[in-house]
Motif scaffolding. Structure first.
Motif, PDB file in Angstrom:
ATOM      1  N   ILE A  26       0.871  -1.112   0.152  1.00  0.00           N
ATOM      2  CA  ILE A  26       0.011   0.059   0.050  1.00  0.00           C
ATOM      3  C   ILE A  26       0.960   1.161  -0.019  1.00  0.00           C
ATOM      4  N   LEU A  27       1.829   1.280   0.683  1.00  0.00           N
ATOM      5  CA  LEU A  27       2.787   2.346   1.008  1.00  0.00           C
ATOM      6  C   LEU A  27       3.464   2.691  -0.621  1.00  0.00           C
TER       7      LEU A  27
ATOM      8  N   PHE B   5      -6.689  -1.531  -6.023  1.00  0.00           N
ATOM      9  CA  PHE B   5      -5.722  -2.149  -5.439  1.00  0.00           C
ATOM     10  C   PHE B   5      -5.906  -1.975  -3.747  1.00  0.00           C
ATOM     11  N   TRP B   6      -6.506  -0.566  -3.295  1.00  0.00           N
ATOM     12  CA  TRP B   6      -6.611  -0.520  -1.997  1.00  0.00           C
ATOM     13  C   TRP B   6      -7.807  -1.280  -1.263  1.00  0.00           C
TER      14      TRP B   6
ATOM     15  N   ILE C 141      -0.078   5.934   5.705  1.00  0.00           N
ATOM     16  CA  ILE C 141      -0.410   6.546   4.234  1.00  0.00           C
ATOM     17  C   ILE C 141      -0.319   7.882   4.230  1.00  0.00           C
ATOM     18  N   GLY C 142      -0.544   8.615   5.087  1.00  0.00           N
ATOM     19  CA  GLY C 142      -0.532  10.181   5.415  1.00  0.00           C
ATOM     20  C   GLY C 142       0.708  10.495   5.287  1.00  0.00           C
ATOM     21  N   LEU C 143       1.633   9.774   6.253  1.00  0.00           N
ATOM     22  CA  LEU C 143       2.947  10.253   6.197  1.00  0.00           C
ATOM     23  C   LEU C 143       3.771  10.118   4.858  1.00  0.00           C
ATOM     24  N   VAL C 144       3.512   8.886   4.181  1.00  0.00           N
ATOM     25  CA  VAL C 144       4.099   8.726   3.042  1.00  0.00           C
ATOM     26  C   VAL C 144       3.621   9.554   1.957  1.00  0.00           C
ATOM     27  N   THR C 145       2.225   9.874   1.801  1.00  0.00           N
ATOM     28  CA  THR C 145       1.734  10.776   0.701  1.00  0.00           C
ATOM     29  C   THR C 145       2.422  12.252   0.951  1.00  0.00           C
ATOM     30  N   GLY C 146       2.183  12.423   2.191  1.00  0.00           N
ATOM     31  CA  GLY C 146       2.829  13.932   2.716  1.00  0.00           C
ATOM     32  C   GLY C 146       4.163  14.295   2.045  1.00  0.00           C
ATOM     33  N   LEU C 147       4.951  13.439   2.364  1.00  0.00           N
ATOM     34  CA  LEU C 147       6.527  13.386   2.255  1.00  0.00           C
ATOM     35  C   LEU C 147       6.781  13.277   0.581  1.00  0.00           C
ATOM     36  N   THR C 148       5.884  12.449   0.027  1.00  0.00           N
ATOM     37  CA  THR C 148       6.180  12.445  -1.428  1.00  0.00           C
ATOM     38  C   THR C 148       5.815  13.408  -2.153  1.00  0.00           C
ATOM     39  N   ALA C 149       4.678  14.138  -1.646  1.00  0.00           N
ATOM     40  CA  ALA C 149       4.155  15.457  -2.298  1.00  0.00           C
ATOM     41  C   ALA C 149       4.941  16.481  -2.009  1.00  0.00           C
TER      42      ALA C 149
END
Length: 464
Positions: A10-11, A147-148, A176-184
């Protein structure tokens, strides 16, 4: 050695999706700019080409480009509508028998095909229309919703204990919030340092690693059982009819009061989802346009603050759950999001646009809370079909929402770019009213269980 942790899959999917969305929009924007203008403009990695002078030829050009990009995004979303809905509908229903990995693998393969195609498209400067064709083809294998949905079903299979299941899903939302935030946050730096071709290649590599993990590393939970041997077409038709039958029974077997409550909660969730998801891509176009004229780095900052809502919403639910009911938490998220939409419409400076994100801190709260409320309205034997219905509605509603708001923005950007956000704030009155009606129907928190018990009693009497 098999591993029964679906979190890495998922990440990786969240990383690829979060990085792909703003980069694709900016790539289309720059390609259409070059094709529309009669003069060459240098787009540096982190430089915004945007004129705030309304009398300037560049200002007129950028308004025309905004319209074309919005319409192109509309065409791209519509191209994946039908295959995305059908594949989600069929694959998630088949996963009950053929395993959760089937929709995961097919969806990852579609994402890999799209990201690889974007690399080739950017490298060889092929016509943008080919991107629409690739969206259609990749949607045949499902999308990130597919997928999710399969990943969350995988977790449910592993966690029969409800408390453990809730905690694991809550932690997953936080990750998910941490990964999407850092990626964005890093998306602008990816573009500035690597350019479009290499950035799309990074996305393709992430999806490829994800696919390899699902196929060769991720184990199959013991609860999953293979489907009896039969023709592929027969399996799909059987699953399709079975899902339709179970969906119909979800409403037909319920009492009038429980059916009304279920419909109101679904209406609340999907109308809120429609507005929030539909306006998401419009934010990027709004930030690229005057008077903000954001570059790729600032767009990354804005997207990172937007993704941080996963973390703040999780903390909000954790704190608010001690002092208020679910429905009151949903109201908080709904009305703060409405205020954020209004403030966005009048944002004219970078500081103000960044400050807007503070009002969206609880925008994810209604999604989590409404899922919880819906799960209380149906019996334990109906949980699977309920979340399958939600996944299908999200796939269909997401494409329609993005297409509709892109079309509205394209039609109104010339005379008032903020109109789309004012309209979205007004549309949020729909979930607010339906949530008020649901509160009146339920009367109190304990009524969910009472409604289910009443239906169970009626069912027993019918069986006798």
């Amino acid at each position: 050695m098999e591993v029964f942790l679906v979190e890495p899959a998922i990440l990786l999917s969240a990383f690829a999706m979060t990085l792909s969305t703003p980069l694709t929009t900016q790539y289309v924007y720059r390609r259409i700019w070059d094709e529309t203008s009669n003069f060459s403009v240098a787009f540096g990695g982190n430089v915004s080409q945007c004129d705030k002078n309304t009398s300037s030829p560049i200002f007129v050009l950028q308004e025309e480009v905004q319209k074309k990009v919005s319409l192109f995004s509309l065409q791209m979303e519509l191209s994946g509508l039908i295959p995305g809905v059908v594949s989600t509908f069929v694959l998630l229903s088949l996963s009950d028998h053929q395993g959760r990995k089937l929709p995961m693998v097919l969806s990852a393969m579609g994402s890999l095909a799209t990201s690889t195609w974007l690399c080739l498209l950017a490298y060889f400067s092929w016509p943008l229309e080919l991107l629409i064709a690739s969206t259609f083809v990749s949607a045949l294998g499902g999308n990130y919703t597919t997928f999710w949905g399969a990943c969350f079903a995988y977790i449910v299979d592993q966690c029969p204990d409800e408390k453990r299941r809730t905690i694991r899903i809550a932690i997953l939302d936080l990750l998910i919030g941490l990964v999407t935030g850092l990626t964005a946050l890093s998306s602008g730096y990816f573009l500035g340092a690597l350019g479009f071709v290499w950035s799309f290649l990074v996305i393709a590599l992430a999806v490829a690693v994800n696919l390899l993990y699902v196929v060769f590393v991720l184990g199959t939970p013991a609860r999953e059982t293979p489907l009896p041997a039969q023709g592929a077409s027969g399996s799909c038709c059987e699953a399709f009819r079975g899902l339709l039958s179970r969906t119909s029974a979800l409403f037909q077997n319920a009492s009038g009061r429980r059916r009304l409550l279920l419909c109101l909660l679904l209406l609340t969730m999907m109308s809120y989802f429609f507005v929030v998801i539909g306006t998401s891509p419009v934010f990027v176009l709004f930030e690229l346009d005057a008077p903000l004229c954001w570059d790729a780095v600032y767009i990354g900052y804005g997207a990172a603050l937007g993704s941080a809502t996963f973390v703040s919403s999780f903390l909000g639910i954790w704190v608010f759950s001690y002092c208020m009911e679910d429905i009151h938490m949903a109201f908080i998220g709904l009305f703060t999001t409405m205020g954020g939409m209004v403030m966005t419409a009048f944002s004219r400076t970078t500081w103000m646009m960044l400050s807007v994100r503070l009002l969206f801190l609880f925008s994810v709260v209604p999604f989590s809370v409404l899922r919880s409320m819906l799960s209380k309205v149906v019996c334990s034997s109906e949980q699977g079909i309920l979340f399958a219905c939600i996944s299908v509605l999200e796939t269909l509603g997401g494409v329609i929402a993005v297409s509709a708001f892109n079309g509205i923005y394209s039609a109104t950007v010339a005379w008032y770019p903020g109109f789309t956000f004012l309209l979205s704030a007004a549309l949020l009155l729909v979930p607010a009213v339906s949530l008020c009606a649901a509160k009146c129907v339920s009367q109190k928190g304990g009524s969910y269980a009472l409604l289910i018990q009443e239906d169970a009693a009626v069912g027993d009497e019918t069986d006798k």
